[in-house]
Design a protein around this motif. Sequence first.
Motif, PDB file in Angstrom:
ATOM      1  N   GLU A 232      25.926 -21.739  10.762  1.00  0.00           N
ATOM      2  CA  GLU A 232      25.746 -20.712   9.911  1.00  0.00           C
ATOM      3  C   GLU A 232      26.565 -20.961   8.663  1.00  0.00           C
ATOM      4  O   GLU A 232      27.474 -21.873   8.601  1.00  0.00           O
ATOM      5  CB  GLU A 232      26.496 -19.313  10.302  1.00  0.00           C
ATOM      6  CG  GLU A 232      25.634 -18.570  11.433  1.00  0.00           C
ATOM      7  CD  GLU A 232      26.100 -17.498  12.260  1.00  0.00           C
ATOM      8  OE1 GLU A 232      25.540 -16.995  12.817  1.00  0.00           O
ATOM      9  OE2 GLU A 232      27.523 -17.054  11.695  1.00  0.00           O
ATOM     10  N   ASN A 233      26.058 -20.667   7.377  1.00  0.00           N
ATOM     11  CA  ASN A 233      26.981 -20.717   6.345  1.00  0.00           C
ATOM     12  C   ASN A 233      28.341 -20.046   6.440  1.00  0.00           C
ATOM     13  O   ASN A 233      28.378 -18.833   7.151  1.00  0.00           O
ATOM     14  CB  ASN A 233      26.163 -20.217   5.013  1.00  0.00           C
ATOM     15  CG  ASN A 233      25.053 -20.817   4.679  1.00  0.00           C
ATOM     16  OD1 ASN A 233      25.112 -22.036   5.097  1.00  0.00           O
ATOM     17  ND2 ASN A 233      24.005 -20.328   4.094  1.00  0.00           N
ATOM     18  N   GLU A 234      29.362 -20.422   5.643  1.00  0.00           N
ATOM     19  CA  GLU A 234      30.789 -19.903   5.787  1.00  0.00           C
ATOM     20  C   GLU A 234      30.712 -18.489   5.018  1.00  0.00           C
ATOM     21  O   GLU A 234      29.928 -18.025   4.189  1.00  0.00           O
ATOM     22  CB  GLU A 234      31.781 -20.589   4.974  1.00  0.00           C
ATOM     23  CG  GLU A 234      32.321 -21.700   5.668  1.00  0.00           C
ATOM     24  CD  GLU A 234      33.685 -21.826   5.400  1.00  0.00           C
ATOM     25  OE1 GLU A 234      34.227 -21.431   4.360  1.00  0.00           O
ATOM     26  OE2 GLU A 234      34.355 -22.523   6.267  1.00  0.00           O
ATOM     27  N   ASN A 351      35.432 -16.167   9.707  1.00  0.00           N
ATOM     28  CA  ASN A 351      35.368 -17.767   9.631  1.00  0.00           C
ATOM     29  C   ASN A 351      36.136 -18.262  10.531  1.00  0.00           C
ATOM     30  O   ASN A 351      37.155 -17.879  11.039  1.00  0.00           O
ATOM     31  CB  ASN A 351      35.633 -18.366   8.226  1.00  0.00           C
ATOM     32  CG  ASN A 351      34.418 -17.924   6.974  1.00  0.00           C
ATOM     33  OD1 ASN A 351      33.515 -18.191   7.426  1.00  0.00           O
ATOM     34  ND2 ASN A 351      34.970 -17.513   5.949  1.00  0.00           N
TER      35      ASN A 351
END
Length: 380
Positions: A232-234, A351
């Motif tokens: 996943e993107n941050e 995150n």
Amino acid sequence: MKHLRMISLITAGALCLTLFAGCSKTDGVSDADASQEISVVPVETLSEAEEEEEVETDPGHEGEARSDLTGEWIDGELAAMCPLAIMIGNTESALPQYGIGSAEVIYEAPVEGSLTRMMAIIQDYTNVEKIMSIRSCRLYYIDWALEFDAIYAHCGQAYLAEDMLSSSYVHNLNGIEGALSNTMYFRDSSKSAPHNMYTTGEGITAGISLKGYETAHDDSYTSHYQFNEDDENEIVLSQGEDAAVVKPGYLVNKPWFVYNEETGLYERYQYGAEQIDGLTDEQLTVKNILIQVCDWSVANSDTGYLDVETVGSGTGYYITNGKAIPVTWSKESQTAATKYFDADGNEITMNQGKTWVCIVQDTYEDNITFYADEASFAAE
């Protein structure tokens, strides 16, 4: 709380199914046809190697598991172990702190005199060279340690915590116990008491063995935080408030965090300077900051001991990658994990990385400040 290693068993089998088909003579099918047996060939049993390959979703992390503290991949046996939660002093005369950089999660909360004290939660405590200075317990820190199923280390306690520490479900390593003080805790002659008590990874291991505590999570333990996946993107909190600099608003150490765009981490400052780990001379950095606003009271006016409400609900902020969003928090019991929710009521996903939890008294909530850039902070 009993700690037992969780073991998962995988079984495989084959299913054989026999069907019988029957039709009336009026359909033009003979009696022989009507009694014909129809067999389904069974699926072959997978070999042990094939079973492992079948359930392995990420061959690149064989033997590893997600860290409950950071969401990152770590050794699987280590991930199954209870972490250590250890009290660390935060007066200016106690600096620099040693070993605090090894913590995956740091709790900072107010104590008497508007000072703060820290609780470092460390997964791989056996390899820590030195942790100093170790200080006494306050009741509310125990509740946070229990959230992580942690073994709790400290030296002494406020009287309000005595009953809780003596309960069977707190795995308590108290430095004022005679046997432990000779096994696990030591004094550094280069510093003055009470800021010179320390321990080592070897000492912690010996102390746990002396007390006979199990060191692995039991079957009832569930993960604490919810982290984003590798692919996943941050999380950037694009709709959040700019938070290049974050001030939680503590009155004595007056700390702040500065976001470093190059590393993607927040760098910690207090008492007008970088906060460093004396073992490495490196500044403390984290990926996530949680600010949790709590009700509180003075439990004893003579001593100034505080009572911070840990169970219930309240407000706060989640900060990462230079942005901050408001959250609400909820904790159902002393042992339950605190959960954090966004404005839509969804549990937040954080995150991967280290987290700093700032507990702020509701009286001082207005002291929490975010700055869009360092220039704005410097101009204050």
